[in-house]
Design a protein around this motif. Sequence first.
Motif, PDB file in Angstrom:
ATOM      1  N   GLY A  68       0.977  -1.231  -0.060  1.00 59.53           N
ATOM      2  CA  GLY A  68       0.005   0.163  -0.171  1.00 59.53           C
ATOM      3  C   GLY A  68       0.770   1.251   0.122  1.00 59.53           C
ATOM      4  N   PHE A  69       1.976   1.454  -0.852  1.00 62.43           N
ATOM      5  CA  PHE A  69       2.696   2.556  -0.887  1.00 62.43           C
ATOM      6  C   PHE A  69       2.153   3.669  -1.154  1.00 62.43           C
ATOM      7  N   ALA A  70       2.471   4.654  -0.339  1.00 62.34           N
ATOM      8  CA  ALA A  70       1.984   6.131  -0.451  1.00 62.34           C
ATOM      9  C   ALA A  70       2.468   6.785  -1.662  1.00 62.34           C
ATOM     10  N   LYS A  71       3.845   6.548  -2.170  1.00 54.13           N
ATOM     11  CA  LYS A  71       4.563   7.114  -3.187  1.00 54.13           C
ATOM     12  C   LYS A  71       4.805   5.759  -4.333  1.00 54.13           C
ATOM     13  N   LEU A  72       5.046   6.282  -5.613  1.00 56.43           N
ATOM     14  CA  LEU A  72       5.344   5.685  -6.481  1.00 56.43           C
ATOM     15  C   LEU A  72       6.657   4.798  -6.336  1.00 56.43           C
ATOM     16  N   PRO A  73       6.615   3.222  -6.023  1.00 56.67           N
ATOM     17  CA  PRO A  73       7.930   2.628  -5.873  1.00 56.67           C
ATOM     18  C   PRO A  73       8.836   2.569  -7.086  1.00 56.67           C
ATOM     19  N   PHE A  74      10.119   2.291  -6.796  1.00 50.06           N
ATOM     20  CA  PHE A  74      11.089   2.149  -8.025  1.00 50.06           C
ATOM     21  C   PHE A  74      11.181   3.217  -8.873  1.00 50.06           C
TER      22      PHE A  74
END
Length: 425
Positions: free
Chosen positions: A196-202
């Motif tokens: 449930g990442f708050a920001k865009l991962p990678f």
Amino acid sequence: MKRNPSLLSPRGLRRACAWLCASVALAAIAVSAQARGIAELHSDYPVALSVQIDPADISDDDLREIKASGFEFVRFGARPPLKSVNPASIDYANLIRRVKNARLEAIVTLFGGREIWGQQPADLGGGQREKLFADFARRFMETHAAEVAVWELWNEPDHKTFLNPALFPAFETATAEFCRSIAQLKTPPKIVMGFGFAKLPFNAGQVPAPLESAFVSAAKSDCLTDISIHPYRAVPETAIADYAKLRAQLDQRQLNRVGIVASEWGYASYLPVRDRNTQASLIFREYLTNVAAGIKLLNLYAWKDRGTSVVAREDNFGLKSKSGEKKEAFASLTEFLRIVRTARKVSFESSAGVNRLVLSRGSTLLHVVWTQGAGHDVVVPAEKGRKCTRVEFFPQVRHGSCGAPVEGGFAAEATAYPVLLSIAE
């Protein structure tokens, strides 16, 4: 090699064929039984839709209305039985039963507090916080395995509200502990997404590396089947490019089977920033964006407003007011869901400032056109003699005529408030 005459006889050939067919069938059953992840999700809609509910303040009437409105899922969080993170002492077993009774599916997010197990170090109870959380998550999952359709591990670990940044290494340990424990289950859950990442991962500078590393390790071990993100942004359509970037990053890490889920995304109506009509347009476009990008599951934040202040952002994310009044977003979205039930995406094109999404429902083509700003005159293609119905969703739902045909189809104006032209035989 010496040949066996019995295998070359008609009876032998029939036996060999039967054996081969049975082996293929068993293999197919085995593969099907092991199929996991969001790719296996079935929905009556182009994108399966969920809505966030408050476990402490959701009535049976609410749940029935959610189902009747076209939603198939509800999402809520389950936390350890500690007063610091679960002060209302929610009866989760009862809530899950009520969700099933309303013929809805549950998306359950398992997470603790800023200190992983609890909100304060005192919540450790004399044990390791990582193992305590992993044990809680495994036990909860085992208890409700047959009743929960989609599991999510954690909520926004890249936001300091939900995880103390000093504890990123401990979070990796807690995830590994959890994955080791569910690997022992006889029947692993079909969909387990994270985090449930708050920001865009990678994406450089967005999510801390230890959290990305924890996800990759869990996904490569088949513990997490999918990645869940929260694509909050001012303009919904920009998510299409971000989804593509994330897909490329996952593929680059040999996570080709990992699907993408938008497990929380919404828009608040709060003055003077955004009125309820603008909220309705953005939420509608949010759904269209996920159809365009091929995302299979979207969870809207939220069912009801959290509070009553018209100027507080966090109070006003609901499709309904705190008192239960339906907002404009509710009417437009649920009418669209009624129209597109059983429909499937045909194409999406964004050109010259105009977005065009085409869906098919039987022999009928549903053309949705809109912009991110200024209006544009467009022509929706249609063969001569076809019937056209125009559906407007703003400021209120209205079905009417598309007018006289023009060369090549039917004319319409695309604006920030999407319109639908239904072309039938």
